[in-house]
Design a protein around this motif. Structure first.
Motif, PDB file in Angstrom:
ATOM      1  N   SER A 106      15.868  44.137  67.389  1.00  0.00           N
ATOM      2  CA  SER A 106      15.315  44.359  66.054  1.00  0.00           C
ATOM      3  C   SER A 106      16.026  43.428  65.083  1.00  0.00           C
ATOM      4  CB  SER A 106      15.542  45.809  65.642  1.00  0.00           C
ATOM      5  OG  SER A 106      16.938  46.032  65.499  1.00  0.00           O
ATOM      6  N   ALA A 107      15.581  43.418  63.842  1.00  0.00           N
ATOM      7  CA  ALA A 107      16.268  42.617  62.817  1.00  0.00           C
ATOM      8  C   ALA A 107      17.717  43.082  62.686  1.00  0.00           C
ATOM      9  CB  ALA A 107      15.536  42.718  61.488  1.00  0.00           C
ATOM     10  N   LEU A 108      17.925  44.389  62.708  1.00  0.00           N
ATOM     11  CA  LEU A 108      19.285  44.921  62.640  1.00  0.00           C
ATOM     12  C   LEU A 108      20.068  44.523  63.891  1.00  0.00           C
ATOM     13  CD1 LEU A 108      21.472  46.657  61.328  1.00  0.00           C
ATOM     14  CD2 LEU A 108      20.446  48.640  62.477  1.00  0.00           C
ATOM     15  N   GLY A 109      19.437  44.598  65.045  1.00  0.00           N
ATOM     16  CA  GLY A 109      20.081  44.178  66.285  1.00  0.00           C
ATOM     17  C   GLY A 109      20.514  42.727  66.228  1.00  0.00           C
ATOM     18  N   ASP A 110      19.644  41.879  65.707  1.00  0.00           N
ATOM     19  CA  ASP A 110      20.002  40.466  65.545  1.00  0.00           C
ATOM     20  C   ASP A 110      21.255  40.310  64.676  1.00  0.00           C
ATOM     21  OD1 ASP A 110      18.204  38.915  67.031  1.00  0.00           O
ATOM     22  OD2 ASP A 110      16.701  38.936  65.438  1.00  0.00           O
ATOM     23  N   ARG A 111      21.272  41.022  63.549  1.00  0.00           N
ATOM     24  CA  ARG A 111      22.387  40.878  62.612  1.00  0.00           C
ATOM     25  C   ARG A 111      23.695  41.438  63.165  1.00  0.00           C
ATOM     26  NH1 ARG A 111      18.868  43.189  58.668  1.00  0.00           N
ATOM     27  NH2 ARG A 111      20.460  44.736  58.220  1.00  0.00           N
ATOM     28  N   LEU A 112      23.612  42.481  63.996  1.00  0.00           N
ATOM     29  CA  LEU A 112      24.830  43.089  64.525  1.00  0.00           C
ATOM     30  C   LEU A 112      25.276  42.484  65.853  1.00  0.00           C
ATOM     31  CD1 LEU A 112      24.211  46.892  63.860  1.00  0.00           C
ATOM     32  CD2 LEU A 112      25.818  45.391  62.694  1.00  0.00           C
ATOM     33  N   ILE A 113      24.327  42.208  66.720  1.00  0.00           N
ATOM     34  CA  ILE A 113      24.648  41.825  68.094  1.00  0.00           C
ATOM     35  C   ILE A 113      24.894  40.328  68.236  1.00  0.00           C
ATOM     36  CG2 ILE A 113      23.797  41.832  70.470  1.00  0.00           C
ATOM     37  CD1 ILE A 113      24.612  44.611  69.271  1.00  0.00           C
ATOM     38  N   GLU A 114      24.087  39.508  67.599  1.00  0.00           N
ATOM     39  CA  GLU A 114      24.257  38.057  67.733  1.00  0.00           C
ATOM     40  C   GLU A 114      25.660  37.592  67.343  1.00  0.00           C
ATOM     41  OE1 GLU A 114      22.584  35.804  69.233  1.00  0.00           O
ATOM     42  OE2 GLU A 114      20.648  36.743  69.537  1.00  0.00           O
ATOM     43  N   PRO A 115      26.231  38.062  66.218  1.00  0.00           N
ATOM     44  CA  PRO A 115      27.603  37.640  65.891  1.00  0.00           C
ATOM     45  C   PRO A 115      28.626  38.100  66.937  1.00  0.00           C
ATOM     46  CG  PRO A 115      26.528  38.512  63.944  1.00  0.00           C
ATOM     47  CD  PRO A 115      25.623  38.808  65.108  1.00  0.00           C
ATOM     48  N   LEU A 116      28.410  39.249  67.522  1.00  0.00           N
ATOM     49  CA  LEU A 116      29.302  39.726  68.576  1.00  0.00           C
ATOM     50  C   LEU A 116      29.268  38.777  69.767  1.00  0.00           C
ATOM     51  CD1 LEU A 116      31.092  41.841  70.003  1.00  0.00           C
ATOM     52  CD2 LEU A 116      28.966  43.005  70.647  1.00  0.00           C
ATOM     53  N   PHE A 117      28.082  38.410  70.208  1.00  0.00           N
ATOM     54  CA  PHE A 117      27.962  37.504  71.345  1.00  0.00           C
ATOM     55  C   PHE A 117      28.498  36.115  71.005  1.00  0.00           C
ATOM     56  CE2 PHE A 117      24.244  40.240  72.933  1.00  0.00           C
ATOM     57  CZ  PHE A 117      25.109  41.059  73.638  1.00  0.00           C
ATOM     58  N   VAL A 177      17.021  47.799  69.040  1.00  0.00           N
ATOM     59  CA  VAL A 177      15.944  47.211  69.837  1.00  0.00           C
ATOM     60  C   VAL A 177      14.624  47.802  69.377  1.00  0.00           C
ATOM     61  CG1 VAL A 177      14.969  47.218  72.189  1.00  0.00           C
ATOM     62  CG2 VAL A 177      17.394  46.766  71.853  1.00  0.00           C
ATOM     63  N   ARG A 178      13.590  46.992  69.458  1.00  0.00           N
ATOM     64  CA  ARG A 178      12.247  47.523  69.187  1.00  0.00           C
ATOM     65  C   ARG A 178      11.357  47.239  70.391  1.00  0.00           C
ATOM     66  NH1 ARG A 178      10.279  43.489  64.424  1.00  0.00           N
ATOM     67  NH2 ARG A 178      10.581  41.584  65.596  1.00  0.00           N
ATOM     68  N   LYS A 179      10.399  48.135  70.567  1.00  0.00           N
ATOM     69  CA  LYS A 179       9.478  48.050  71.700  1.00  0.00           C
ATOM     70  C   LYS A 179       8.104  47.645  71.196  1.00  0.00           C
ATOM     71  CE  LYS A 179       8.228  51.983  73.251  1.00  0.00           C
ATOM     72  NZ  LYS A 179       8.242  53.291  73.918  1.00  0.00           N
ATOM     73  N   ARG A 180       7.496  46.786  71.958  1.00  0.00           N
ATOM     74  CA  ARG A 180       6.124  46.374  71.684  1.00  0.00           C
ATOM     75  C   ARG A 180       5.351  46.432  72.985  1.00  0.00           C
ATOM     76  NH1 ARG A 180       5.782  42.173  67.045  1.00  0.00           N
ATOM     77  NH2 ARG A 180       7.666  42.629  65.920  1.00  0.00           N
TER      78      ARG A 180
END
Length: 126
Positions: A103-114, A89-92
């Motif tokens: 984050s970009a990494l979160g998207d790549r890891l978490i989206e496929p899981l969901f 996750v990233r904070k803004r």
């Protein structure tokens, strides 16, 4: 170091399984403990729903997350910090509020899981 890593190294030697993971999967480039920490961060009763909400809503403020999770905003910061530290996750800052997104990494890891979980749920309802 995670509890699991301490267990595998209790006798001072790394297990053959860990060595294979480090060599074959992580390519001796990625850090075993860091990757394990990411998985441990996801496997939390509080953080797993936060990740889902951030993915579903393309990001939320800490106040919105507090409302959606039924938790006090100040109680979420520890969990959000953990997700930031693991680079999921990233904070803004938006309009003076903390805004969190995958984050970009979160998207790549978490989206496929969901997506996998959605597919499994769909299979069971068919």
């Amino acid at each position: 170091m995670s509890e699991r890593t301490r267990e595998t190294q209790a006798d001072g030697q790394r297990s053959l399984a860990r060595e294979r993971v480090e060599t074959e999967l992580l390519g001796d480039v990625l850090d075993f403990d860091r990757e394990l920490g990411r998985l441990e961060a996801v496997a939390s009763e509080v953080r797993f729903p936060i990740l889902y909400l951030l993915a579903a809503e393309d990001g939320l403020s800490s106040g919105e997350l507090a409302d959606l999770t039924g938790r006090k905003q100040r109680d979420l910061y520890h969990h959000l910090d953990t997700l930031e530290e693991t680079a999921l996750v990233r904070k803004r800052t938006r309009d003076g509020s903390r805004f969190y997104e995958l984050s970009a990494l979160g998207d790549r890891l978490i989206e496929p899981l969901f997506e996998t979980l959605r597919e499994r749920a769909d299979e069971r309802t068919s």
